[in-house]
Design a protein around this motif. Structure first.
Motif, mmCIF file in Angstrom:
data_model
loop_
_atom_site.group_PDB
_atom_site.id
_atom_site.type_symbol
_atom_site.label_atom_id
_atom_site.label_comp_id
_atom_site.label_asym_id
_atom_site.label_seq_id
_atom_site.Cartn_x
_atom_site.Cartn_y
_atom_site.Cartn_z
ATOM 1 N N GLN A 52 46.343 120.544 -17.886
ATOM 2 C CA GLN A 52 46.963 119.430 -17.162
ATOM 3 C C GLN A 52 46.558 118.014 -17.705
ATOM 4 O O GLN A 52 47.474 117.306 -17.841
ATOM 5 N N ARG A 53 45.509 118.040 -18.059
ATOM 6 C CA ARG A 53 44.947 116.554 -18.511
ATOM 7 C C ARG A 53 45.592 116.249 -20.138
ATOM 8 O O ARG A 53 46.034 115.294 -20.127
ATOM 9 N N ASP A 96 49.100 114.989 -18.869
ATOM 10 C CA ASP A 96 48.949 113.946 -18.077
ATOM 11 C C ASP A 96 48.758 112.872 -19.125
ATOM 12 O O ASP A 96 49.362 111.670 -18.883
#
Length: 237
Positions: free
Chosen positions: A220-221, A224
Motif C-alpha cells: 500500500q505504501r 501511496d
C-alpha cells in the motif's frame, strides 16, 4: 483484486527459485554498479535464504564496491545461533562475494541488552539500500514488522522519520531492530521470497487487503508514494 505493485515469478522448485532470484538480484547490482559505481544490498535472515545466498555468492560482480547489510536483526551477539549476521557471513560472504563489505545491524560493540542504544548505533551507520530481499512469515510479517508488536503502529507510520525501528515480537523470540516501513518503501528494487502454498495465500490476501498484514502495508505504501518499481515476489511450492 491484487496489488498493482506486486509481480509474481513462480518456479517449480526452491532450487530453481533461488537460482532465478540470485540472477535477478545480480542484475540489479550490476545496474547500480554501472550507474553509481557502488551498490547496497539488504538481505533477510532465517533458513529459507541459504540457497539464494549461495547462488548469489557465485555471481561475477564488482563485489568490492558492494555493501551488504541486513533488513532486520535479532538483538543477540554476532556469534549467537539466531544471528542473521552469522548466517550472511557463512553463506553469502563467500566465494566471489567474499570481497563485499558487510555492515551488520548488530556487532560486537552493540548493547544487545538495551534496545534503544543498539538501535541508535545501527541507525547512525545504516546505508540506504538500492536493493532489498525480503522474507515473509505466515502471519504476514516482513522484516521485523510483526502484526502484534507493540511498536508496529509507530514503525509503519508515514510520519516515522528513522530508517530503523525496534520491535518486540509477541510470536517470535528476541527483541529486533529492522527497517521501518518508510525505509522499505524507499528502496528502489524490492524482492520478496516465499515458499509453500500457505505463504502464497497470505501474500495474495495481503495484496488484496493490504491493511490486514504488514507486508500488505508495504504494498500500500508503494502505491501511496507512487514508487517507480514493482515489488517482485519469487515463489516456489
Amino acid at each position: 483484486m491484487t496489488s498493482p505493485f506486486l509481480t509474481w515469478h513462480t518456479f517449480p522448485t526452491p532450487a530453481a527459485q533461488a537460482a532465478a532470484l540470485a540472477q535477478a538480484v545480480a542484475g540489479c547490482l550490476w545496474q547500480c554498479l554501472r550507474t553509481q559505481g557502488r551498490a547496497v544490498l539488504a538481505v533477510s535472515g532465517g533458513r529459507s535464504p541459504v540457497a539464494f545466498f549461495e547462488a548469489l555468492a557465485q555471481q561475477a560482480l564488482d563485489w568490492p564496491n558492494v555493501t551488504v547489510t541486513l533488513v532486520d536483526e535479532r538483538l543477540v551477539p554476532p556469534a549467537h545461533a539466531d544471528s542473521n549476521a552469522a548466517l550472511v557471513r557463512r553463506h553469502l560472504l563467500a566465494q566471489a562475494a567474499a570481497e563485499a563489505r558487510f555492515l551488520p545491524l548488530v556487532d560486537e560493540q552493540s548493547d544487545t541488552a538495551h534496545p534503544a542504544a543498539a538501535l541508535a548505533a545501527a541507525e547512525a551507520r545504516f546505508p540506504a539500500p538500492d536493493i532489498a530481499v525480503l522474507g515473509m512469515g505466515a502471519d504476514g510479517h516482513t522484516a521485523s514488522l510483526f502484526p502484534q508488536a507493540p511498536q508496529l503502529a509507530e514503525a509503519v507510520s508515514p510520519a516515522y522519520g528513522a530508517k530503523l525501528a525496534h520491535t518486540s515480537p509477541i510470536t517470535a523470540a528476541h527483541e529486533r531492530i529492522g527497517m521501518s516501513l518508510n525505509a522499505l518503501a524507499a528502496v528502489p528494487h524490492l524482492f520478496v521470497s516465499i515458499q509453500g502454498a500457505e505463504k502464497r495465500a497470505v501474500l495474495e490476501q495481503a495484496a488484496a487487503n493490504p491493511l490486514s498484514f504488514p507486508i500488505g502495508l508495504l504494498l500500500q505504501r508503494l502505491q501511496d508514494t507512487s514508487h517507480p518499481e514493482k515489488c517482485h515476489a519469487y515463489y516456489a511450492d
